[in-house]
Write an enzyme that holds these catalytic residues in place. Sequence first.
Site, PDB file in Angstrom:
ATOM      1  N   THR A 194       0.896  -1.171   0.000  1.00 52.87           N
ATOM      2  CA  THR A 194       0.000   0.000   0.000  1.00 52.87           C
ATOM      3  C   THR A 194       0.920   1.202   0.000  1.00 52.87           C
ATOM      4  O   THR A 194       2.100   1.067   0.313  1.00 52.87           O
ATOM      5  CB  THR A 194      -0.879  -0.005   1.277  1.00 52.87           C
ATOM      6  OG1 THR A 194      -1.894  -0.996   1.157  1.00 52.87           O
ATOM      7  CG2 THR A 194      -1.564   1.316   1.546  1.00 52.87           C
ATOM      8  N   THR A 253      -0.896   0.221   6.726  1.00 50.75           N
ATOM      9  CA  THR A 253      -0.627  -0.814   5.727  1.00 50.75           C
ATOM     10  C   THR A 253      -0.535  -2.155   6.432  1.00 50.75           C
ATOM     11  O   THR A 253       0.089  -2.254   7.489  1.00 50.75           O
ATOM     12  CB  THR A 253       0.673  -0.550   4.957  1.00 50.75           C
ATOM     13  OG1 THR A 253       1.001  -1.721   4.196  1.00 50.75           O
ATOM     14  CG2 THR A 253       1.851  -0.215   5.866  1.00 50.75           C
TER      15      THR A 253
END
Length: 321
Positions: A181, A232
Amino acid sequence: MTRSPKATDFTLAVHGGAGTILRSSMTPEREAAYHAGLRRALEAGRRVLADDGAAIDAVTAAVMALEDEPLFNAGRGAVYTSAGKQEMDAAIMDGRDRAAGAVAGICGPRNPILAARAVMEQSGHVFLIGESALEFCRRQGLAFEEPSYFYTDQRWNALQQTLAMRQSGADDQDESRKHGTVGAVARDRAGHLAAATSTGGMTAKAPGRVGDSPVIGAGTWADDETCAVSATGHGEIFIRYAACHEIASRMRHAGQALDTAARAVVMDVLAPVGGSGGLIAVDRNGEFSLPFNSSGMYRGVVTGDGVIRTAIYDEPLAELH
Ligand code: ASP
């Protein structure tokens, strides 16, 4: 990881995901490329903040740079679903008034974070998904790309390997194949906070699956009173534990300092229940915290002195030369 900033300083932190390449597979060239990608994002955000720009513009610029970099799982270079499609999610939040915008399950806009920002500023809503979100983006005149722009061999091969392993019942130890991410959090010179997160999600995810990244309070949060956070990691767990908002709650209601709250959530709340990953966070004083419970997290910081520092594994932030 904290510092004592001057009241007029800015702080920008970015991450490129907790799905880092196994140290044993990392080459010096690849490592340098990841550091350079983080650096470009920090430079883009620093330009905004050093010019007395707003945190919301800095996190937008930083995440756009990360989305444009195929090494990271967002925008160009996003991972594939089990059906071989890319479905991207993104969110942005402005700490000044908790304005927020998010999109999920989209593929087409060159920069999904701009789609999230358009939702925040132009739609009157917070969250748009799928085809209708794409239609909204077209009406807003956002730049679109063909599927070939988003394609990378690395992600396509990761899908094939993941599907094969799934079929044979093997356990995939390689975090870089599973997920990733990108995100940015900032405190501008006026003391305002903002957060932005963008992702392709998890490799071989079910079509239609949405993780934490675009869910306000789970993967993205910003509130001037407390902190700005971008997460993330294993999205399902981050959603269930409202990971980013939990940090703000601890600061607001228990009086915890940013670093104490952020570390406690990552190490004591998420880790014990299988929530592997990390997050980046900044508070209204410009203090920052970058905890992770995975083997690494691509990350970097720049503050008012302008010096860019990055790191990947369990190692101190270092200046790039
Ligand atoms: N949190 C993302 C998701 O679950 C993946 C990641 O950050 O690695 O979609």
